[in-house]
Design an enzyme around this catalytic site. Structure first.
Site, mmCIF file in Angstrom:
data_model
loop_
_atom_site.group_PDB
_atom_site.id
_atom_site.type_symbol
_atom_site.label_atom_id
_atom_site.label_comp_id
_atom_site.label_asym_id
_atom_site.label_seq_id
_atom_site.Cartn_x
_atom_site.Cartn_y
_atom_site.Cartn_z
ATOM 1 N N LYS A 138 0.960 -1.237 0.085
ATOM 2 C CA LYS A 138 -0.146 -0.067 0.021
ATOM 3 C C LYS A 138 0.917 1.307 0.022
ATOM 4 O O LYS A 138 1.890 1.475 0.710
ATOM 5 C CB LYS A 138 -0.857 0.055 1.284
ATOM 6 C CG LYS A 138 -1.954 1.177 1.375
ATOM 7 C CD LYS A 138 -3.210 0.999 0.648
ATOM 8 C CE LYS A 138 -3.885 1.992 0.286
ATOM 9 N NZ LYS A 138 -3.750 2.778 -0.843
ATOM 10 N N LYS A 176 5.330 1.773 -2.835
ATOM 11 C CA LYS A 176 5.281 3.319 -3.381
ATOM 12 C C LYS A 176 5.554 3.179 -4.720
ATOM 13 O O LYS A 176 6.380 2.300 -5.333
ATOM 14 C CB LYS A 176 6.427 4.003 -2.715
ATOM 15 C CG LYS A 176 6.168 5.676 -2.583
ATOM 16 C CD LYS A 176 5.059 6.026 -1.747
ATOM 17 C CE LYS A 176 4.779 7.508 -1.248
ATOM 18 N NZ LYS A 176 4.198 7.697 -0.238
ATOM 19 N N THR A 199 -4.991 13.285 5.542
ATOM 20 C CA THR A 199 -3.716 13.274 6.239
ATOM 21 C C THR A 199 -3.538 14.295 6.950
ATOM 22 O O THR A 199 -2.896 14.230 7.968
ATOM 23 C CB THR A 199 -2.642 13.329 4.920
ATOM 24 O OG1 THR A 199 -3.127 12.280 3.995
ATOM 25 C CG2 THR A 199 -1.305 13.048 5.414
ATOM 26 N N ASN A 236 -2.233 19.522 -0.251
ATOM 27 C CA ASN A 236 -3.352 18.758 0.754
ATOM 28 C C ASN A 236 -3.001 18.395 2.267
ATOM 29 O O ASN A 236 -4.126 18.324 2.850
ATOM 30 C CB ASN A 236 -3.495 17.372 -0.107
ATOM 31 C CG ASN A 236 -4.579 16.512 0.239
ATOM 32 O OD1 ASN A 236 -5.514 17.185 0.649
ATOM 33 N ND2 ASN A 236 -4.472 15.335 0.419
HETATM 34 N N1 GLU Z 1 0.813 8.974 0.148
HETATM 35 C C1 GLU Z 1 0.220 8.530 1.364
HETATM 36 C C2 GLU Z 1 1.192 8.646 2.386
HETATM 37 O O1 GLU Z 1 2.259 8.694 2.276
HETATM 38 C C3 GLU Z 1 -1.008 7.825 1.256
HETATM 39 C C4 GLU Z 1 -0.853 6.830 0.796
HETATM 40 C C5 GLU Z 1 -1.852 5.688 0.646
HETATM 41 O O2 GLU Z 1 -3.058 6.416 0.944
HETATM 42 O O3 GLU Z 1 -1.980 4.536 0.503
HETATM 43 O O4 GLU Z 1 1.001 8.078 3.523
#
Ligand code: GLU
Length: 424
Positions: free
Chosen positions: A78, A114, A198, A229
């Site tokens: 994820k 990622k 977030t 964001n």
């Molecule tokens: N890009 C965000 C992070 O760094 C969210 C990742 C997600 O929702 O999977 O946590």
């Protein structure tokens, strides 16, 4: 990409180097599970893809894309996808590893992954952006999926890009696979509360840290680096709680107002012109001066490696809330600790986004959608439970919150690793 790159030999001061040193610091607290720690020091799988597209002017452009699955011991990979001209494989490796720690720290049933494309999306037309997104998705389609690896938004990616990714994956497999990405538009299986999640998590963890420090949020001075964001949403919530935002920096520059910036004006202007567009509401200062502005709370919510040793020495903040991933280099971490500055680390502070991504994924599979109150109540509960457990661990061992977060998370990951055993 650095030619000498190997999983275990990072470039000095790189995000991957920062991550490896963070893992080294947790080893004394892992007990017999330390035997498995090497598993965290290398990604499970890394894919580099070529992303060729025909540009609007008829030329063919090639972009380099990555998807790294760092660890899947506790569940599917994820993590977001980042579009940025400076993205490298090594950076994506670190970002994927921080996702592994983050999902374990808040106890979501995920591993860490990622992705990224080395591209400046601001230089692409909407049509070119869609082509880059779709070709990239198709190329990484061999390793992503609703039960294997679930991308999401990150720096410079948004709900529209997630809609294109969902559609491309779905076209390739036949059907509509909403659960393959999170952060989608609401009417395409997205979740209420995801966009602000977030920033909201940064606020929730920050409010609790301030309470424990005995810091009154009313009148507290906050400096925010990065006004996308994460930074802008956290700033708005802190202002609602009575704090004032004295400095904001984004890619256009730095604006300062010691009486507090008017966010009702700054936020909409920043969306089109960047923060310097709000000249009327504050003083525009050189970027390096951002770190000298007197503040009580510092929120780095931009990119990695921003809080350097030198900046850590001069900040007046008593509390650092890491909205970004990997904003503090290890040397700066030590300096902040020596100076008595409390750091709420990225892997818990900004975990609100992936937590609501998890809610979105669960809602997609059950085809039953929750209201926003339910989402926010569940988010706050998960973040607070995780933070309290981490705080207890920090108090027990007398260690910084970052090392405590790694201790809690790594125990969960390595326990799963041990229980699953090595194949074959
Ligand atoms: N890009 C965000 C992070 O760094 C969210 C990742 C997600 O929702 O999977 O946590």
């Amino acid at each position: 990409m650095n030619e000498k790159l190997s999983f275990v030999n990072p470039t000095a001061n790189s995000p991957w180097g920062t991550y490896l040193s963070q893992v080294d610091r947790v080893v004394p607290y892992l007990g017999p599970l330390a035997r498995w720690v090497e598993t965290l020091k290398r990604p499970k799988r890394a894919l580099i893809v070529d992303v060729p597209i025909e540009m609007d002017n008829g030329t063919i452009a090639h972009f380099e894309g990555y998807r790294v699955q760092h660890n899947m011991s506790r569940g599917p990979g994820k993590g977001g996808v980042r579009f940025h001209p400076d993205v490298t494989l090594e950076e994506v490796m670190a970002l994927s590893a921080w996702m592994t720690i983050k999902t374990a720290a808040v106890n979501l049933p995920y591993g860490g992954a990622k992705g990224g494309i080395r591209v400046d999306p601001k230089k692409l037309s909407l049509q070119e952006l869609e082509k880059v997104t779709r070709r990239y998705t198709s190329e990484i389609g061999i390793i992503i999926g609703p039960h294997t690896d679930i991308p999401a938004p990150d720096v410079n990616t948004n709900a529209q890009i997630m809609a294109w990714m969902m559609d491309t994956y779905s076209m390739n497999v036949g059907g509509t696979a909403t659960g393959v990405v999170t952060g989608k538009p609401l009417h395409l299986g997205g979740s209420l509360g995801r966009v602000k999640a977030t920033g909201r998590g940064v606020f929730v963890t920050g409010r609790e840290a301030a309470r424990r420090l005995g810091m009154d949020l009313r009148g507290a001075r906050i400096a925010v680096q990065g006004f996308g964001n994460v930074g802008s949403v956290a700033a708005e919530l802190f202002v609602e709680a009575g704090a004032k935002i004295v400095a904001v920096q984004d890619h256009t520059g730095t604006i300062v107002n010691t009486n507090g910036l008017d966010l009702t004006k700054l936020v909409p202007i920043s969306r089109t012109d960047g923060v310097v567009g709000f000249k009327a509401g504050g003083d525009i200062v050189p970027n390096e001066d951002f770190w000298d502005v007197a503040c009580d709370i510092l929120i780095p919510a931009a990119l990695e490696g921003q809080v350097t040793a030198e900046r850590a020495k001069k900040t007046t903040a008593k509390l650092v809330l890491e909205g970004a991933n990997g904003p503090t280099v290890p040397e700066a971490d030590d300096i902040l600790a020596e100076r008595g500055v409390l750091v709420v680390p990225d892997v818990i502070c900004n975990a609100g986004g992936v937590t609501v991504s998890y809610f979105e994924w669960v809602q997609d599979f059950s085809s039953f959608f929750w209201d926003e109150d339910e989402i926010n109540v569940r988010l706050d509960r998960i973040m607070m439970n995780a933070l309290n457990q981490i705080w207890d661990t920090a108090d027990k061992h007398k260690i910084p919150l970052r090392t405590a977060t790694y201790a809690v998370a790594c125990e969960r990951i390595l326990m799963a690793r041990q229980e699953r055993g090595l194949y074959p």
